[in-house]
Structures are given as structure tokens and as C-alpha cells.
Write a protein that holds these residues in place. Structure first.
Motif, PDB file in Angstrom:
ATOM      1  N   ASN A  89      43.083  30.097  28.676  1.00 40.16           N
ATOM      2  CA  ASN A  89      43.063  30.038  27.213  1.00 40.16           C
ATOM      3  C   ASN A  89      43.130  28.586  26.760  1.00 40.16           C
ATOM      4  O   ASN A  89      43.808  27.761  27.379  1.00 40.16           O
ATOM      5  CB  ASN A  89      44.238  30.815  26.613  1.00 40.16           C
ATOM      6  CG  ASN A  89      44.114  32.312  26.835  1.00 40.16           C
ATOM      7  OD1 ASN A  89      43.014  32.833  27.027  1.00 40.16           O
ATOM      8  ND2 ASN A  89      45.237  33.009  26.822  1.00 40.16           N
ATOM      9  N   ASN A 142      43.710  26.477  23.113  1.00 37.71           N
ATOM     10  CA  ASN A 142      44.006  26.462  21.682  1.00 37.71           C
ATOM     11  C   ASN A 142      43.742  25.068  21.127  1.00 37.71           C
ATOM     12  O   ASN A 142      44.286  24.078  21.630  1.00 37.71           O
ATOM     13  CB  ASN A 142      45.465  26.858  21.424  1.00 37.71           C
ATOM     14  CG  ASN A 142      45.770  28.262  21.902  1.00 37.71           C
ATOM     15  OD1 ASN A 142      44.944  29.157  21.765  1.00 37.71           O
ATOM     16  ND2 ASN A 142      46.957  28.456  22.469  1.00 37.71           N
ATOM     17  N   ASN A 152      39.987  29.822  19.018  1.00 36.88           N
ATOM     18  CA  ASN A 152      40.538  29.830  20.367  1.00 36.88           C
ATOM     19  C   ASN A 152      39.415  30.066  21.373  1.00 36.88           C
ATOM     20  O   ASN A 152      38.471  30.813  21.092  1.00 36.88           O
ATOM     21  CB  ASN A 152      41.603  30.925  20.530  1.00 36.88           C
ATOM     22  CG  ASN A 152      42.812  30.687  19.655  1.00 36.88           C
ATOM     23  OD1 ASN A 152      43.217  29.547  19.441  1.00 36.88           O
ATOM     24  ND2 ASN A 152      43.393  31.763  19.135  1.00 36.88           N
TER      25      ASN A 152
END
Length: 220
Positions: A35, A37, A45
Motif C-alpha cells: 500500500n 499513501n 491511495n
């Protein structure tokens, strides 16, 4: 007591293995291995998996794009693809073999040695499936940590973090290994008697008839 332990171990082992196999299949295809951000745009995202990258935006939704080239991928992603496919295949084969070795299955009731070998072989396949699922997940996690703490990268540059698929993969590997251990314990425990007992009764009656025939011949 031994029969109860054997039955419970078999059912628990095959259930954990099935759950682990399903989770490993999900891990293979989920695009959430990493992930990202963005601090400059908190409404956007990024996620990355073995097969595609996705952009999640509140207004637009989720947009995914498959990787164009297999050879252009980092080494950990290329090898992870192969290992995850291998894990899924070994787990499926283990389910088939160990399923035929369960005592609750009426097929092959008189071939207990064969059913025991199938349980042991199924347990070994589950071990291999669990290990081949844990290796790529742990490798990607290790490289993610190394890149996150890389001092050569400026602090302003966004960095990838752990995705949900990594945790799913760890649970998948753990369940597969535990399931294989339980199947091995069940296979090595005392042999369960035939489920219905009608074979044993039939053999006893046949033996008694032979004895009666011998005694009759001796009297004659």
C-alpha cells in the motif's frame, strides 16, 4: 479415545488445510501486497499485487492496470508468482489425496494401509504448500521494510507499506502447515476400526463356518 482423537485430528487437519488453501488462492490474486499513501493527496491511495497495480480515489473509485511485462517486474514479484502458483497446486493435490484417506470416506474401507499413506502424503503436500506460500509473502515483506528504511531515498518520497494480502498469506501458510501436522498425527495414531463393522462380522461368520465344516468332516 484413540478413535475419537484420530477422527477429530483428521477433520481439524482437513478443515485447516482447506481454509489455508482458500486463503493462499486469495493471496495470489489480491492486489494488496503493498500500500502507498500519498501525503500530498490523501484522497488517493495506491496498491500493488503480483498481477496489477490499483489506484483508489474517493471520487473515481478503484482503477487497476495489469503489469505489461513479466520480465520487467522486480525479482521478488517474479519468483512470488511462481511460488504462489506452486503453493496453490500443491494444496489442491493435498486436498484430493488426504480426502480419500479420511476414515469417514467409505471408499477403500478395507485398505487401511493405503488410506494411511494417502493421509501422510497429503500432510507432506500441505507442508510444502504452506512453506511455498510463506516464502514469497515474507520475502516481499522483507524488501518492503528494506525500501521503507532506505536512507538513500529522500524523506519526501512516499514509501510502500505492508498490504492486507501479506497478512492473509501468513495466515494461509500457518493454516496449511498446522493442517498437515494434524493429518500426520492422525495417520500415526492407532488405526481406527472399520466404520460399519460389517466386514469384520462377515469374516468371523465365514471363519466359524469353516471350523464347523472341518469338525463335521472329522466326525464322518
Amino acid at each position: 479415545m484413540a478413535l475419537v482423537f484420530r477422527t477429530v485430528a483428521q477433520l481439524a487437519g482437513i478443515s485447516l488445510s482447506l481454509l489455508g488453501w482458500v486463503l493462499s488462492c486469495l493471496t495470489n490474486y489480491l492486489p494488496h501486497w503493498k500500500n502507498l499513501n500519498l501525503e500530498l493527496n490523501e484522497m488517493e491511495n495506491w496498491t500493488m499485487g503480483l498481477w496489477q497495480t490499483c489506484v483508489i480515489q474517493e471520487e473515481v473509485g478503484t482503477q487497476c492496470k495489469d503489469f505489461d511485462s513479466f520480465l520487467a517486474l522486480p525479482a521478488e514479484l517474479r519468483i512470488s508468482r511462481i511460488l504462489m502458483f506452486l503453493s496453490n497446486g500443491l494444496g489442491f493435490l493435498g486436498l484430493l489425496l488426504s480426502g480419500f484417506g479420511l476414515d469417514c470416506l467409505k471408499i477403500g474401507e478395507r485398505q487401511q494401509d493405503l488410506k494411511k499413506r494417502l493421509l501422510i502424503l497429503g500432510g507432506v503436500l500441505f507442508w510444502m504448500s504452506g512453506i511455498t506460500a510463506l516464502v514469497p509473502v515474507s520475502w516481499v515483506a522483507y524488501t518492503t521494510v528494506q525500501e521503507f528504511w532506505d536512507e538513500a531515498v529522500p524523506e519526501i518520497v512516499p514509501r510502500w507499506e505492508f498490504g492486507e494480502a501479506l497478512f492473509v498469506g501468513w495466515f494461509a501458510g500457518l493454516f496449511l502447515v498446522l493442517g498437515g501436522c494434524l493429518l500426520h498425527c492422525a495417520a500415526c495414531s492407532s488405526r481406527a476400526p472399520l466404520a460399519s463393522g460389517h466386514y469384520a462380522v462377515a469374516e468371523t461368520q465365514e471363519h466359524c463356518q469353516k471350523l464347523e465344516m472341518k469338525s463335521t468332516n472329522l466326525k464322518i
